[in-house]
Each structure stands twice: as structure tokens, then as C-alpha cells.
Design an enzyme around this catalytic site. Sequence first.
Site, PDB file in Angstrom:
ATOM      1  N   ASP A  49       0.838  -1.204   0.000  1.00 37.54           N
ATOM      2  CA  ASP A  49       0.000   0.000   0.000  1.00 37.54           C
ATOM      3  C   ASP A  49       0.874   1.255   0.000  1.00 37.54           C
ATOM      4  O   ASP A  49       0.356   2.377  -0.048  1.00 37.54           O
ATOM      5  CB  ASP A  49      -1.018  -0.001   1.145  1.00 37.54           C
ATOM      6  CG  ASP A  49      -0.374  -0.067   2.512  1.00 37.54           C
ATOM      7  OD1 ASP A  49       0.863  -0.032   2.602  1.00 37.54           O
ATOM      8  OD2 ASP A  49      -1.131  -0.144   3.509  1.00 37.54           O
ATOM      9  N   SER A  50       2.200   1.067  -0.023  1.00 38.16           N
ATOM     10  CA  SER A  50       3.106   2.189  -0.287  1.00 38.16           C
ATOM     11  C   SER A  50       2.787   2.800  -1.647  1.00 38.16           C
ATOM     12  O   SER A  50       3.215   3.909  -1.951  1.00 38.16           O
ATOM     13  CB  SER A  50       4.566   1.721  -0.251  1.00 38.16           C
ATOM     14  OG  SER A  50       4.749   0.583  -1.067  1.00 38.16           O
ATOM     15  N   ASP A  88      -0.781  -6.411  -0.077  1.00 42.68           N
ATOM     16  CA  ASP A  88      -1.149  -5.723   1.156  1.00 42.68           C
ATOM     17  C   ASP A  88      -2.658  -5.641   1.283  1.00 42.68           C
ATOM     18  O   ASP A  88      -3.364  -5.352   0.307  1.00 42.68           O
ATOM     19  CB  ASP A  88      -0.610  -4.278   1.112  1.00 42.68           C
ATOM     20  CG  ASP A  88       0.429  -4.024   2.176  1.00 42.68           C
ATOM     21  OD1 ASP A  88       0.498  -4.785   3.166  1.00 42.68           O
ATOM     22  OD2 ASP A  88       1.196  -3.052   2.013  1.00 42.68           O
ATOM     23  N   LYS A 117      -0.757  -9.543   3.352  1.00 48.96           N
ATOM     24  CA  LYS A 117      -0.039  -8.934   4.483  1.00 48.96           C
ATOM     25  C   LYS A 117      -0.987  -7.967   5.179  1.00 48.96           C
ATOM     26  O   LYS A 117      -1.708  -7.218   4.522  1.00 48.96           O
ATOM     27  CB  LYS A 117       1.206  -8.198   3.985  1.00 48.96           C
ATOM     28  CG  LYS A 117       1.934  -7.423   5.089  1.00 48.96           C
ATOM     29  CD  LYS A 117       3.321  -6.998   4.653  1.00 48.96           C
ATOM     30  CE  LYS A 117       3.403  -5.705   3.889  1.00 48.96           C
ATOM     31  NZ  LYS A 117       2.870  -4.526   4.596  1.00 48.96           N
ATOM     32  N   GLU A 119      -1.389  -5.369   8.920  1.00 46.96           N
ATOM     33  CA  GLU A 119      -0.652  -4.693   9.993  1.00 46.96           C
ATOM     34  C   GLU A 119      -1.357  -4.890  11.333  1.00 46.96           C
ATOM     35  O   GLU A 119      -2.579  -4.916  11.396  1.00 46.96           O
ATOM     36  CB  GLU A 119      -0.568  -3.184   9.695  1.00 46.96           C
ATOM     37  CG  GLU A 119       0.193  -2.869   8.430  1.00 46.96           C
ATOM     38  CD  GLU A 119       0.314  -1.365   8.176  1.00 46.96           C
ATOM     39  OE1 GLU A 119      -0.143  -0.559   9.001  1.00 46.96           O
ATOM     40  OE2 GLU A 119       0.882  -1.012   7.117  1.00 46.96           O
ATOM     41  N   GLU A 186       9.121  -3.601  10.580  1.00 48.87           N
ATOM     42  CA  GLU A 186       9.527  -2.340   9.952  1.00 48.87           C
ATOM     43  C   GLU A 186      10.010  -1.363  11.028  1.00 48.87           C
ATOM     44  O   GLU A 186       9.296  -1.083  11.997  1.00 48.87           O
ATOM     45  CB  GLU A 186       8.353  -1.724   9.170  1.00 48.87           C
ATOM     46  CG  GLU A 186       8.722  -0.373   8.547  1.00 48.87           C
ATOM     47  CD  GLU A 186       7.770   0.110   7.473  1.00 48.87           C
ATOM     48  OE1 GLU A 186       6.827  -0.619   7.113  1.00 48.87           O
ATOM     49  OE2 GLU A 186       7.976   1.232   6.982  1.00 48.87           O
TER      50      GLU A 186
HETATM   51  O1  KIV Z   1       3.551  -1.070   1.584  1.00 43.74           O
HETATM   52  C1  KIV Z   1       4.729  -1.406   1.573  1.00 43.74           C
HETATM   53  O2  KIV Z   1       5.472  -1.161   0.631  1.00 43.74           O
HETATM   54  C2  KIV Z   1       5.251  -2.108   2.741  1.00 43.74           C
HETATM   55  C3  KIV Z   1       6.724  -2.344   2.809  1.00 43.74           C
HETATM   56  C4  KIV Z   1       7.420  -1.099   3.147  1.00 43.74           C
HETATM   57  C5  KIV Z   1       7.068  -3.432   3.744  1.00 43.74           C
HETATM   58  O3  KIV Z   1       4.509  -2.464   3.618  1.00 43.74           O
END
Ligand code: KIV
Length: 268
Positions: A49-50, A88, A117, A119, A186
Amino acid sequence: MSNPGLPVTIRTLKKMKAAGEKISCITAYDASFAAQVDAAQIDVTLVGDSLGMVVQGHGTPVPVTIDHIVYHCKAVARGLQRSLLMADMPFMSYSDPEQALRNAARLMQEGGAQMVKLEGGQLQVNVVENMTARGIPVCAHLGLTPQSVHKLGGFFVQGKQQDAADRMLEDALALEQAGADIVLLECVPDALAKRIWEAVSIPVIGIGAGPNVDGQILVLYDVLNVTSGKKPKFSKNYLTEGRDVLGALQAYNREVKEVLYPGVEHYG
Ligand code: KIV
């Protein structure tokens, strides 16, 4: 050990951990860059989600929706043959076990993801149990969790105080117990990352967490030096090592495997 000719699976990652072979991971958001990541033999590709920041231009990942991740996942899946595709789960897409299951199913069925993934710590135990019991591999992201940036008050190293460090260790153990297949740390002190790595038996991937883990992940745009603004301490520009995108990705992969990345300047 990983075989350059075979697709990477969860089983491969567990075998790599057992053999002491470092796991290389990176983000990607489209098919063309995903194909380069795959050609560089990077083990895991994350549609992170970056993308809210590096692709959409927001200051945080909070505006990213499940539709955005599905869209980018579909594109990345078309570029990959070997690398394991992780997706994500964006902000508020896993607030309860039923919603989480529905959205994880979309990432896998529509997006082609092989793992999701999310959080958060012990709050996510029910969500993780519900997904892993139904055959959805989960990576549990701890430490600096960017979806909580407004609650955290910024992007800072987490787990510096003893009680916060102990809580993070308990979170990792609870999530492993709930069925998580990977822990991602992280921006945590390297000593804490080592403590967590010693305590769990699943692979631990780090970003800004030091070298004492099973693998590393970076944001593609940091590796290719196209991130604007202040660079995170853990970022490294690999375009100075490789002549082109593929060369840069190969250099990153090699440095992770040979434990040359992260250097002391990238954590702590
Ligand atoms: O969203 C993302 O790119 C991430 C990485 C920084 C691990 O969660």
C-alpha cells in the site's frame, strides 16, 4: 534451498530459513517492473500500500483501497513467473474476520496474490486465525505500521522502550500461534528484531530492522532512487551499482543474499 527455475512458495521460504539462505523481497506495482524483479531472481514481490505514496502521490497509505490493490496485483501477477506475489490488505479492509476473509479472497482470486499482508499485533489474532484456517497465507507486519501513521504521530522507529519491545515480541508470538506464515518488522531496533527472530520459528523479514533476520524488503522506488522528499534511513539507491533497472535489482538481490545489505548506516 531456492531453485532459480522453480516458483517460490511458502514452503520454499521456510526451507530457505532452515538452510540460512536470506530471502530477498521488494515491492512492485506494475507488470513491466514485476518482470524485471522476477528476472533479478528476487524471491518475494509485494504489491504494497506504499503505492498510495509512490504511485498515487499521497503522504500516507491511508487512501489506498482494496480495489486499488486488486488492480495493481493483477498487473504485477502478469509480470511474474517465479517470485511469490504478496498483496497488502489496505487500511480498514480487515476490521473484522468476515470482512478480512472477503477482501483476502479478492486479492487471491482476482489479483492472483499467493499471500496477504496485514498490519497490527494481538488485535489481529482472530482475523489471522480465520484466514489461515481457510488456506490463506498471512504475513504479519509489526513495528512501524504505516496505516496507523496518524495514531503514531509520524513515521518513527517503534519498540525502543522496554515495554513496547516486550509487547511486540508477544504480538509476534501470538500471530505465529494464530497461523501467520511470516513476520515483517519495519523500523525496529536491531536488538529487538534479533529477539523476535530468536523467539519465532517462521521467517522474519525486515525493513530498517537490521541484519539479524531471515530476509529484507525495500520499496522499489527507493532502490531505483525515484522517491521524492526525505529518504528513509533504510533506503539504498542501487542504480549506482547496476547500469540499468535489472542491474540495480540484481545488485540488491546479491547484497541481501550475501548479507551486505543492510549496512550499519541503514538501521539503528
Ligand atoms: O507497503 C509497503 O510497501 C510495505 C513495505 C514497506 C514493507 O509495507
